[in-house]
Design a protein around this motif. Structure first.
Motif, PDB file in Angstrom:
ATOM      1  N   UNK A 390     -70.351  31.791   5.605  1.00  0.00           N
ATOM      2  CA  UNK A 390     -69.419  32.179   4.542  1.00  0.00           C
ATOM      3  C   UNK A 390     -68.159  31.345   4.636  1.00  0.00           C
ATOM      4  N   UNK A 391     -67.669  30.868   3.502  1.00  0.00           N
ATOM      5  CA  UNK A 391     -66.424  30.109   3.453  1.00  0.00           C
ATOM      6  C   UNK A 391     -65.293  31.057   3.089  1.00  0.00           C
ATOM      7  N   UNK A 392     -64.130  30.871   3.732  1.00  0.00           N
ATOM      8  CA  UNK A 392     -63.011  31.802   3.534  1.00  0.00           C
ATOM      9  C   UNK A 392     -61.730  31.036   3.207  1.00  0.00           C
ATOM     10  N   UNK A 393     -60.985  31.544   2.255  1.00  0.00           N
ATOM     11  CA  UNK A 393     -59.688  30.951   1.924  1.00  0.00           C
ATOM     12  C   UNK A 393     -58.668  31.222   3.021  1.00  0.00           C
ATOM     13  N   UNK A 394     -58.825  32.345   3.724  1.00  0.00           N
ATOM     14  CA  UNK A 394     -57.904  32.705   4.806  1.00  0.00           C
ATOM     15  C   UNK A 394     -58.735  32.944   6.065  1.00  0.00           C
ATOM     16  N   UNK A 395     -59.168  31.846   6.675  1.00  0.00           N
ATOM     17  CA  UNK A 395     -60.063  31.960   7.826  1.00  0.00           C
ATOM     18  C   UNK A 395     -59.361  32.606   9.006  1.00  0.00           C
ATOM     19  N   UNK A 396     -58.043  32.425   9.115  1.00  0.00           N
ATOM     20  CA  UNK A 396     -57.310  33.016  10.235  1.00  0.00           C
ATOM     21  C   UNK A 396     -57.380  34.541  10.188  1.00  0.00           C
TER      22      UNK A 396
END
Length: 577
Positions: A390-396
């Protein structure tokens, strides 16, 4: 000016400096995948030039760290000469100056030929910087301290170019040496011989001895530590070391083997650690008294000992202290390029205006990898694995969520970190409040020795919640241990030493590591804890991962739950009973 620095010994590598600024540095092990690689760093040289987008013709100079360096074959067979005793000392002391000069000249010719074969150009571009001067230059020019007042520069290691310790004074852009200890009286060699006697690997596992030391019964360790004072003590001048008896440091193994037989392994570790801390402390106090300088910077492999650094920082005579990150021989190429740069500035009559930009606020100096490279690596490694992607805009924030629910997450972000410490860009992270994470990481991922502590990464502005740091010693590179406050045991119990409750902490500064700081803040918002457990992203016996391929390989071969490859989160399928 474009200057290439080369270290071709143990843990070899290359560094490139442009106009006073370090722009790239890579250790050969990250590219060969052989831990602590030795010898000429051909791949690292090519890599730092690629990262700097320069060609061999662009180089102003090429600088080898150390006037002399053993051959690769000799370094690979270190265990053979670690067993040396007094008989070998007598044999080697009979070698003539003519014989030694012939070896020196032959090796210098070989080293020049190696770099000319790779890079070409005139031989006049190639020069050499003495080993301990390179350590001193790295510590001084790489420190956060301005050139506004004198600085005390200390180096201490096993040995290099015939020396094992030096004392210098940094004034402005100049370094003046005032004392040098010959290799015969090496504190570092004693620690490495004890490491070998304990069945561990010298030049690599000294940190395991340091980690084991607090488990020793203090009085028994203190009694045993007197043994080492039969070998090396502080010299009569107070600012050097000397041999206490007849045995030089390189030949102490058989003496130590006989004296330490039937002694407990933890007591041996505690004894050599106590001896090291006491002798370094005594030396530093004399050096400060001799010079009147209370600002101290340090380099050389002995200062990889974070417990000893803590004790030095606690001395009343020390006001400010800096230890160069990963200050073993892997750091020599930094000192080589800085020394050459300032020498050239002085020769040109120009003031080197680098006071604001010389300090390494971050040591992510290797390669970074783009979306396409990551996608290609995943397409090769993940089919059939059952992993969720899954790709995330806010990976942190997503990583913080996973840590808060007690997943162990590997983080791969930005440029590769240089040095022995993982500082968030190539790290395995976990919730430091959960003791079960220690066993999980040790047994399923890292295969670490059970007694070794983990380390916390914490927001720099929140260090006061957990640590005693009255002198505000900065620790962005995990080069100091700190005594902890009661809340640390509650919030960080799995990331501090279980015996003496010290922490080898990393202070994450928002200005210099914004994405990692953002992760820590998100974790704090969810848990109230201002730190995470941080350990290096690798399997036991291998170097830190470099590429996405390396990261995926470790992820799939270990018990890791999740892997964050930049902004892509990869999660293993949930196991069912």
């Amino acid at each position: 000016m474009l200057i290439l620095g080369i270290h071709d010994g143990h843990n070899s590598g290359a560094t490139l400096l442009r106009d006073g600024v370090i722009v790239a540095s890579v250790s050969e092990e990250r590219l060969t995948r052989v831990k602590n690689a030795v010898g000429y760093p051909r791949l690292s040289i090519a890599e730092v030039m690629r990262l700097s987008e320069c060609s061999a013709a662009d180089l102003t100079s090429i600088v080898y760290a150390s006037n002399f360096m053993h051959s690769e074959d000799h370094l690979r067979n270190a265990a053979e000469w670690y067993r040396a005793g007094e008989e070998e000392q007598r044999i080697e002391s009979a070698r003539t100056p003519t014989y030694l000069k012939a070896i020196f000249d032959s090796r210098r010719r070989e080293r020049i030929d190696q770099v000319l074969e790779q890079l070409g150009g005139p031989e006049s571009r190639v020069s050499f910087v003495e080993h301990h001067l390179a350590h001193a230059a790295a510590a001084y020019y790489g420190s956060p301290f301005a050139f506004d007042q004198p600085t005390l520069i200390l180096t201490c290691d096993g040995a290099g170019d015939g020396l094992s310790a030096t004392v210098s004074i940094g004034r402005g852009h100049r370094i003046e040496r005032i004392s040098a200890t010959k290799r015969e009286a090496s504190l570092g060699k004693i620690y490495s011989r004890v490491t070998y006697a304990l069945g561990l690997t010298p030049w690599e596992h000294e940190y395991k001895v340091m980690g084991l030391a607090p488990y020793a019964e203090p009085k028994r360790a203190a009694e045993l530590s007197k043994l080492f004072r039969q070998l090396v003590i502080v010299g009569d001048d107070g600012i050097s070391f000397k041999v206490a008896g007849d045995i030089e440091s390189s030949y102490t193994y058989k003496f130590l083997r006989d004296k330490l037989e039937r002694k407990r392994f933890d007591e041996i570790s505690g004894a050599v650690q106590q001896y090291t801390e006491e002798l370094l402390g005594e030396w530093v106090q004399h050096c400060v008294a001799h010079t009147g300088i209370r600002r101290v910077v340090c380099g050389g492999g002995v200062f990889m000992n974070v417990k000893a650094n803590m004790r030095i920082a606690q001395l009343d005579c020390v006001d400010e202290m800096f230890v160069f990150p990963s200050c073993g021989d892997e750091s020599l190429s930094f000192g080589a390029v800085w020394h050459d740069y300032f020498q050239r500035c002085a020769a040109a009559g120009s003031a080197a205006d680098v006071a604001e930009k010389r300090y390494l606020n971050d040591i992510c100096l290797g390669a970074s990898f783009g979306d396409h490279e990551i996608r290609v690596a995943m397409d090769r490694a993940l089919p059939g694995s059952g992993c969720a992607i899954a790709q995330h805009d806010n990976i942190e924030a997503e990583i913080a969520d996973r840590l808060a629910t007690n997943n162990v997450v590997a983080r791969f972000a930005g440029r590769m970190e240089w040095g022995a410490r993982a500082l968030g860009s190539r790290s395995i992270l976990a919730n430091p409040r959960e003791w079960r994470n220690v066993e999980k990481i040790n047994s399923m991922i890292k295969m670490r020795d059970f007694w070794m502590p983990f380390a916390p990464s914490m927001m720099a502005e929140q260090q006061g919640r957990y640590l005693k740091n009255p002198k505000s010693i900065r620790s962005p590179f995990m080069m100091f241990a700190y005594e902890t406050l009661p809340l640390a045991e509650q919030h960080l119990g799995a990331a501090i030493h279980p015996r003496d409750r010290t922490a080898r902490a990393q202070f994450v500064e928002k200005e210099h590591k914004p994405s990692y700081h953002k992760l820590l803040k998100a974790f704090e918002d969810k848990t109230g804890q201002s730190a995470v457990l941080n350990t290096s992203f690798n399997l036991h016996g291998y170097p830190l991962v470099n590429s996405p391929e390396d990261a995926l390989d470790v992820f799939l071969r270990s018990g890791l739950d999740c892997l964050a490859l930049e902004n892509v989160l990869i999660t293993k399928p949930t196991k069912t009973a």
